[in-house]
Enzyme design. Structure first.
Site, PDB file in Angstrom:
ATOM      1  N   CYS A  88      -1.268  -5.589  -8.678  1.00 25.58           N
ATOM      2  CA  CYS A  88      -1.870  -4.613  -7.761  1.00 25.58           C
ATOM      3  C   CYS A  88      -2.660  -3.509  -8.459  1.00 25.58           C
ATOM      4  O   CYS A  88      -3.865  -3.364  -8.243  1.00 25.58           O
ATOM      5  CB  CYS A  88      -0.776  -3.968  -6.906  1.00 25.58           C
ATOM      6  SG  CYS A  88       0.253  -5.122  -6.000  1.00 25.58           S
ATOM      7  N   HIS A 149      -1.799   2.990  -4.274  1.00 29.12           N
ATOM      8  CA  HIS A 149      -1.103   2.511  -5.475  1.00 29.12           C
ATOM      9  C   HIS A 149      -1.874   2.782  -6.765  1.00 29.12           C
ATOM     10  O   HIS A 149      -1.808   1.994  -7.713  1.00 29.12           O
ATOM     11  CB  HIS A 149      -0.785   1.023  -5.360  1.00 29.12           C
ATOM     12  CG  HIS A 149       0.426   0.623  -6.177  1.00 29.12           C
ATOM     13  ND1 HIS A 149       0.847  -0.679  -6.320  1.00 29.12           N
ATOM     14  CD2 HIS A 149       1.295   1.365  -6.917  1.00 29.12           C
ATOM     15  CE1 HIS A 149       1.912  -0.731  -7.094  1.00 29.12           C
ATOM     16  NE2 HIS A 149       2.217   0.498  -7.476  1.00 29.12           N
TER      17      HIS A 149
END
Length: 591
Positions: A88, A149
């Site tokens: 990610c 994130h």
């Protein structure tokens, strides 16, 4: 004698000339204005951990995805679309900046491969240029709804140095961290589980030791100084706190929702999350329908723990994971309906993708990567980086086209910036390439002759598409060690690592020809590939040239950067008593 000189000698013709010139200039000004007004809106949709094989238009026949399939039928489908990293944080860094993540310090050298704590100090550095920053300069209103994130704070709780609002997004609503196991009660733990167990065991041992010595002194069996008992008790308390505060309260610390810089829910409630994300995305588009705008809809699905909204449970033939994918499809369809309802279809470039491949080690709770080997966190194996890529822009992109050339998530950066009328930055290396010539069919050749596939900070593999050939060679310098033996995945560690002893280096490297062997199952040899020596030599030179473009940068995924720091913890209320719940009727704040 010149034209102007001849005209100057006659007053009638002079008046007619300048009158015509004025009309021409006004006409030119109108065309320029029309071009400016015709700049598209952008809706970029990214799913978390979706496998390329999970979508109907990419070959899945057990999960129903009619809206995504319709998006592909009305647009251009990329079949060799690649994430710049199989995890990610680095993949999203590359997507946002158009550059490999290690250029921003967001590649790992050890086990910490992504941001682990919202209250860590690592993240996307303020001096990085995102496509959102450049679109702001072109008069676009920019928003992100969903997962970020890429960090929040650097030195204090509210400095927001890594926050979306500091990276070109006028509006942010969603998860500054991500959805992970601790966010769903009963789903288990997801961060440094072995460290948690060690801290707990140390705490128990120290407690037992201090109690034993205290009992021995009280019974007169041993002469033990109070200093030693107090020291052991203090160490026991300290180790307990080091375990309990950052880890047992992790749902409170990491699982939150922010609206711009304000925490509006802590901890978040997954059961209503998707409805709220869609509502915020729709309202953003409605508020800015007169444009131009850019919306990045970054979905929390299908990262584990899996959750579905009311009405989606049991719909799929593929269990809970399939239910998640079908809810994603519904969300994509709802976004398409919103664009159509507002009459924006021909004015909006829509894009659909995943940040990387599916998580094989999750078993039936993880994605399917089709025929491609490997998955999430597996370095350069195709299954971890080959993702869906769909672009739709009615009236500009011919429907139903397929592009098999190598393309990258990093290509979105130059593509949207150029379409918005912006200039690409000249003070840094860009690794992405403008996709419009490929998407519009003005060329049949990718601008990527070489692509570099990183596992953390380590160059794992290189893809070469020779200019004189349709071949696509892929050279692997190392591969992850699967565990247990014979498995296709790193089940002992949950995800594969990029450093020794978790990888095996190959000398000579493994080489595959993807156009003939997309599953990477048959390494080439001199007997099967006459160009093998040339491939290795040309890739070696490309790596040398590529490494010359790398500059030192502060690493953001070190232990000192990623570990929990209470003074950086986003909090609603007074820290450490962080708790709040968002009203279902909360109205969107004005940007």
């Amino acid at each position: 004698m010149g034209v102007l000189s001849r005209i100057g000698g006659n007053g009638y013709f002079r008046e007619r000339f300048f009158a015509g010139l004025l009309v021409l200039l006004q006409s030119s000004s109108y065309v320029t204005g029309a071009d400016h007004d015709s700049r598209p809106n952008f809706v970029l949709m990214m799913v978390d951990d979706l496998g390329i094989g999970d979508i109907g238009c990419y070959g899945n026949d057990t999960i129903s995805t009619p809206n995504i399939d319709g998006l592909a039928a009305d647009g251009v489908r990329l079949t060799q679309h690649l994430a710049a990293a199989p995890l990610c944080t680095p993949s999203r860094t590359a997507f946002m900046t158009g550059r490999y993540a290690l250029r921003a310090g967001l590649g790992s050298t050890g086990r910490v491969q992504v941001i682990l704590f919202l209250a860590g100090s690592g993240g996307l550095l303020p001096n990085e240029t995102t496509f959102a920053k450049l679109l702001q300069k072109q008069g676009y209103t920019t928003g992100i709804v969903g997962k970020w994130h890429l960090g929040v704070n650097c030195e204090s709780r509210n400095d927001h140095c890594h926050h979306p609002n500091n990276h070109g997004f006028d509006f942010f609503y969603g998860l500054p961290f991500t959805n992970f196991n601790d966010c769903k009660p009963g789903a288990g733990k997801g961060v440094l589980v072995d460290v948690q167990e060690t801290l707990w065991q140390i705490s128990v041992l120290l407690t037992l030791a201090s109690l034993t010595l205290l009992a021995a002194r009280a019974s007169g069996l041993l002469r033990v100084s109070w200093t030693l008992v107090a020291f052991l008790a203090a160490m026991s308390l300290l180790s307990f706190a080091a375990w309990f505060v950052p880890f047992e309260l992790l749902r409170t610390w990491n699982c939150i929702i922010m609206r711009n810089g304000e925490v509006v829910e802590q901890p978040l409630k997954l059961e209503t999350l998707n409805a709220r994300l869609m509502s915020e995305a729709e309202r953003f588009v409605e508020r800015h329908k007169d444009g131009p705008f850019l919306l990045f809809l970054s979905l929390a699905h299908v990262h584990t723990p899996l959750f579905v909204s009311e009405g989606f449970t049991g719909k799929s033939k593929h269990g809970l994971y399939g239910d998640n994918v079908e809810e994603v499809d519904w969300m994509v369809g709802r976004m398409m309906e919103t664009i159509a309802r507002l009459g924006l279809s021909e004015k909006t470039l829509m894009y659909f993708t995943s940040d990387h491949g599916g998580h094989i080690e999750e078993g039936p709770k993880g994605g399917w990567n089709g025929i491609y080997r490997g998955g999430k966190a597996m370095g350069g194996w195709e299954g971890g980086i080959r993702v869906p890529g769909i672009f739709r822009w009615p009236g500009r992109l011919n429907p139903g086209r397929e592009v098999a050339e190598p393309t990258s998530l990093m290509d979105v950066f130059p593509t949207v910036v150029k379409l918005a009328g912006g200039a690409l930055p000249e003070d840094r290396i860009l690794d992405g390439r403008d996709l419009m010539p490929l998407l519009e069919g003005r060329t049949n050749r990718s601008q990527h002759e070489f692509m570099f596939h990183y596992c953390g900070m380590y160059l794992n593999a290189v893809r070469w598409h020779p200019p004189d050939s349709e071949s696509i060679f892929k050279v692997h310098f190392f591969t992850p060690n699967f565990s247990p033996a014979g498995a296709v995945g790193c089940y002992h560690t949950g995800v594969c690592m990029c450093h020794r002893p978790f990888v095996t280096y190959h000398n000579p490297p493994l080489v595959f020809e993807l156009s003939r062997d997309p599953s990477e199952s048959r390494p080439l040899s001199p007997d099967t590939e006459p160009r093998l020596a040339e491939v290795l030599e040309r890739v070696k030179r490309a790596v040398t040239e590529h490494r010359r473009t790398l500059a030192p940068v502060e690493k953001q995924l070190t232990w000192t950067k990623v570990l929990w720091k209470p003074w950086l913890q986003p909090c609603c209320g007074t820290f450490p008593f962080c708790s709040c719940e968002e009203s279902n009727h909360t109205s969107a704040a004005a940007e």
